[in-house]
Design a protein around this motif. Structure first.
Motif, PDB file in Angstrom:
ATOM      1  N   ARG A   1     -59.412  68.327 -32.621  1.00  0.00           N
ATOM      2  CA  ARG A   1     -60.816  68.801 -31.777  1.00  0.00           C
ATOM      3  C   ARG A   1     -61.432  69.265 -33.555  1.00  0.00           C
ATOM      4  N   SER A   2     -60.603  68.544 -34.608  1.00  0.00           N
ATOM      5  CA  SER A   2     -60.752  68.564 -36.344  1.00  0.00           C
ATOM      6  C   SER A   2     -61.661  67.594 -36.462  1.00  0.00           C
ATOM      7  N   ALA A   3     -60.819  66.169 -35.434  1.00  0.00           N
ATOM      8  CA  ALA A   3     -61.136  65.044 -36.092  1.00  0.00           C
ATOM      9  C   ALA A   3     -62.492  64.815 -35.405  1.00  0.00           C
ATOM     10  N   VAL A   4     -62.862  65.194 -34.755  1.00  0.00           N
ATOM     11  CA  VAL A   4     -64.117  65.056 -33.963  1.00  0.00           C
ATOM     12  C   VAL A   4     -65.175  65.710 -34.849  1.00  0.00           C
ATOM     13  N   LYS A   5     -65.266  66.408 -35.722  1.00  0.00           N
ATOM     14  CA  LYS A   5     -65.740  66.845 -36.266  1.00  0.00           C
ATOM     15  C   LYS A   5     -65.966  66.102 -37.728  1.00  0.00           C
ATOM     16  N   ILE A   6     -65.023  64.924 -38.216  1.00  0.00           N
ATOM     17  CA  ILE A   6     -65.423  64.133 -39.000  1.00  0.00           C
ATOM     18  C   ILE A   6     -65.970  63.457 -38.645  1.00  0.00           C
ATOM     19  N   GLY A   7     -65.975  62.813 -37.765  1.00  0.00           N
ATOM     20  CA  GLY A   7     -66.594  61.201 -37.312  1.00  0.00           C
ATOM     21  C   GLY A   7     -67.483  60.585 -37.022  1.00  0.00           C
ATOM     22  N   ASN A   8     -64.875  59.745 -37.574  1.00  0.00           N
ATOM     23  CA  ASN A   8     -64.454  58.734 -37.571  1.00  0.00           C
ATOM     24  C   ASN A   8     -64.068  58.202 -36.460  1.00  0.00           C
ATOM     25  N   HIS A   9     -64.584  57.778 -35.984  1.00  0.00           N
ATOM     26  CA  HIS A   9     -63.665  57.273 -34.302  1.00  0.00           C
ATOM     27  C   HIS A   9     -61.909  56.406 -34.396  1.00  0.00           C
ATOM     28  N   PRO A  10     -62.032  55.757 -35.663  1.00  0.00           N
ATOM     29  CA  PRO A  10     -60.510  55.274 -35.895  1.00  0.00           C
ATOM     30  C   PRO A  10     -59.337  56.345 -36.517  1.00  0.00           C
ATOM     31  N   PHE A  11     -60.141  57.278 -36.662  1.00  0.00           N
ATOM     32  CA  PHE A  11     -59.525  58.429 -37.092  1.00  0.00           C
ATOM     33  C   PHE A  11     -59.223  59.232 -35.702  1.00  0.00           C
ATOM     34  N   ILE A  12     -60.154  59.750 -34.969  1.00  0.00           N
ATOM     35  CA  ILE A  12     -59.733  60.794 -33.701  1.00  0.00           C
ATOM     36  C   ILE A  12     -59.027  59.342 -32.966  1.00  0.00           C
ATOM     37  N   GLU A  13     -58.652  58.473 -32.708  1.00  0.00           N
ATOM     38  CA  GLU A  13     -58.049  57.694 -32.299  1.00  0.00           C
ATOM     39  C   GLU A  13     -56.761  57.554 -32.126  1.00  0.00           C
ATOM     40  N   PHE A  14     -56.604  58.481 -33.075  1.00  0.00           N
ATOM     41  CA  PHE A  14     -54.851  59.307 -33.686  1.00  0.00           C
ATOM     42  C   PHE A  14     -54.861  60.254 -32.901  1.00  0.00           C
ATOM     43  N   ALA A  15     -55.427  60.866 -32.278  1.00  0.00           N
ATOM     44  CA  ALA A  15     -54.907  62.082 -31.387  1.00  0.00           C
ATOM     45  C   ALA A  15     -54.728  61.591 -29.414  1.00  0.00           C
ATOM     46  N   GLY A  16     -55.518  60.386 -29.468  1.00  0.00           N
ATOM     47  CA  GLY A  16     -54.938  59.008 -28.103  1.00  0.00           C
ATOM     48  C   GLY A  16     -53.328  59.135 -28.640  1.00  0.00           C
ATOM     49  N   LEU A  17     -52.783  58.599 -29.396  1.00  0.00           N
ATOM     50  CA  LEU A  17     -51.579  57.896 -29.464  1.00  0.00           C
ATOM     51  C   LEU A  17     -50.347  59.370 -29.693  1.00  0.00           C
ATOM     52  N   MET A  18     -51.321  60.367 -30.397  1.00  0.00           N
ATOM     53  CA  MET A  18     -50.315  61.971 -30.400  1.00  0.00           C
ATOM     54  C   MET A  18     -50.468  62.235 -28.821  1.00  0.00           C
ATOM     55  N   ASN A  19     -51.072  62.060 -28.123  1.00  0.00           N
ATOM     56  CA  ASN A  19     -51.512  62.010 -26.593  1.00  0.00           C
ATOM     57  C   ASN A  19     -49.809  61.547 -25.856  1.00  0.00           C
ATOM     58  N   GLU A  20     -50.412  60.337 -25.981  1.00  0.00           N
ATOM     59  CA  GLU A  20     -49.901  59.108 -25.300  1.00  0.00           C
ATOM     60  C   GLU A  20     -47.879  59.444 -26.085  1.00  0.00           C
ATOM     61  N   TYR A  21     -47.982  59.952 -26.889  1.00  0.00           N
ATOM     62  CA  TYR A  21     -46.846  59.867 -26.943  1.00  0.00           C
ATOM     63  C   TYR A  21     -45.494  61.299 -27.172  1.00  0.00           C
ATOM     64  N   ILE A  22     -46.652  61.971 -26.414  1.00  0.00           N
ATOM     65  CA  ILE A  22     -46.513  63.529 -26.249  1.00  0.00           C
ATOM     66  C   ILE A  22     -45.830  63.262 -24.139  1.00  0.00           C
ATOM     67  N   ALA A  23     -46.758  62.812 -23.668  1.00  0.00           N
ATOM     68  CA  ALA A  23     -46.740  61.953 -22.449  1.00  0.00           C
ATOM     69  C   ALA A  23     -45.336  61.022 -22.059  1.00  0.00           C
ATOM     70  N   ALA A  24     -45.058  61.099 -22.647  1.00  0.00           N
ATOM     71  CA  ALA A  24     -43.943  60.138 -23.141  1.00  0.00           C
ATOM     72  C   ALA A  24     -42.647  60.303 -23.431  1.00  0.00           C
ATOM     73  N   CYS A  25     -42.567  61.943 -24.436  1.00  0.00           N
ATOM     74  CA  CYS A  25     -41.948  62.731 -24.371  1.00  0.00           C
ATOM     75  C   CYS A  25     -41.824  63.556 -23.062  1.00  0.00           C
ATOM     76  N   GLN A  26     -42.367  64.055 -22.540  1.00  0.00           N
ATOM     77  CA  GLN A  26     -42.895  64.869 -20.703  1.00  0.00           C
ATOM     78  C   GLN A  26     -42.020  64.006 -20.069  1.00  0.00           C
ATOM     79  N   LEU A  27     -42.136  62.429 -20.056  1.00  0.00           N
ATOM     80  CA  LEU A  27     -41.478  61.769 -18.241  1.00  0.00           C
ATOM     81  C   LEU A  27     -40.010  61.746 -19.380  1.00  0.00           C
ATOM     82  N   ALA A  28     -39.822  61.685 -20.523  1.00  0.00           N
ATOM     83  CA  ALA A  28     -38.317  61.543 -21.158  1.00  0.00           C
ATOM     84  C   ALA A  28     -37.443  62.777 -21.082  1.00  0.00           C
ATOM     85  N   HIS A  29     -38.617  64.222 -21.569  1.00  0.00           N
ATOM     86  CA  HIS A  29     -37.643  66.023 -20.899  1.00  0.00           C
ATOM     87  C   HIS A  29     -37.123  65.510 -19.209  1.00  0.00           C
TER      88      HIS A  29
END
Length: 100
Positions: free
Chosen positions: A22-50
């Motif tokens: 939500r904060s990154a979208v307000k900034i408006g820098n697309h590559p920075f917003i992509e970090f949210a995708g990385l975080m969510n994929e990490y979380i998905a991997a952690c969920q599978l591991a768990h």
């Protein structure tokens, strides 16, 4: 972490990733917003591991334990990294083994 602590961590990680997005979208820098995708994929991997009983908090280069990733996850991570870092591909796609 024990199983309960991992479940709590996953909840907090999702909340944190959502707030970042939500904060990154307000900034408006697309590559920075992509970090949210990385975080969510990490979380998905952690969920599978768990789900498989793996303590994802121990999966890092310092402990020598690898966070299990499915090949499509590596592909997605590479897409995000290529966007953020202008074409740099840094992850090899693992060969999927049975049971993963």
């Amino acid at each position: 972490m024990n199983a309960h602590e991992r479940e709590q961590a996953l909840l907090e990680m999702r909340r944190t990733a959502d707030a970042f997005y939500r904060s990154a979208v307000k900034i408006g820098n697309h590559p920075f917003i992509e970090f949210a995708g990385l975080m969510n994929e990490y979380i998905a991997a952690c969920q599978l591991a768990h789900k498989d009983g793996v303590d994802f908090s121990e999966c890092n280069v310092h402990n020598g334990k690898t966070l299990p990733l499915k090949p499509f996850m590596s592909d997605y991570i590479n897409e995000k990294l290529e966007c953020i870092f202008s074409g740099a591909k840094v992850m090899a796609t693992p060969v999927e083994t049975s049971g993963t």
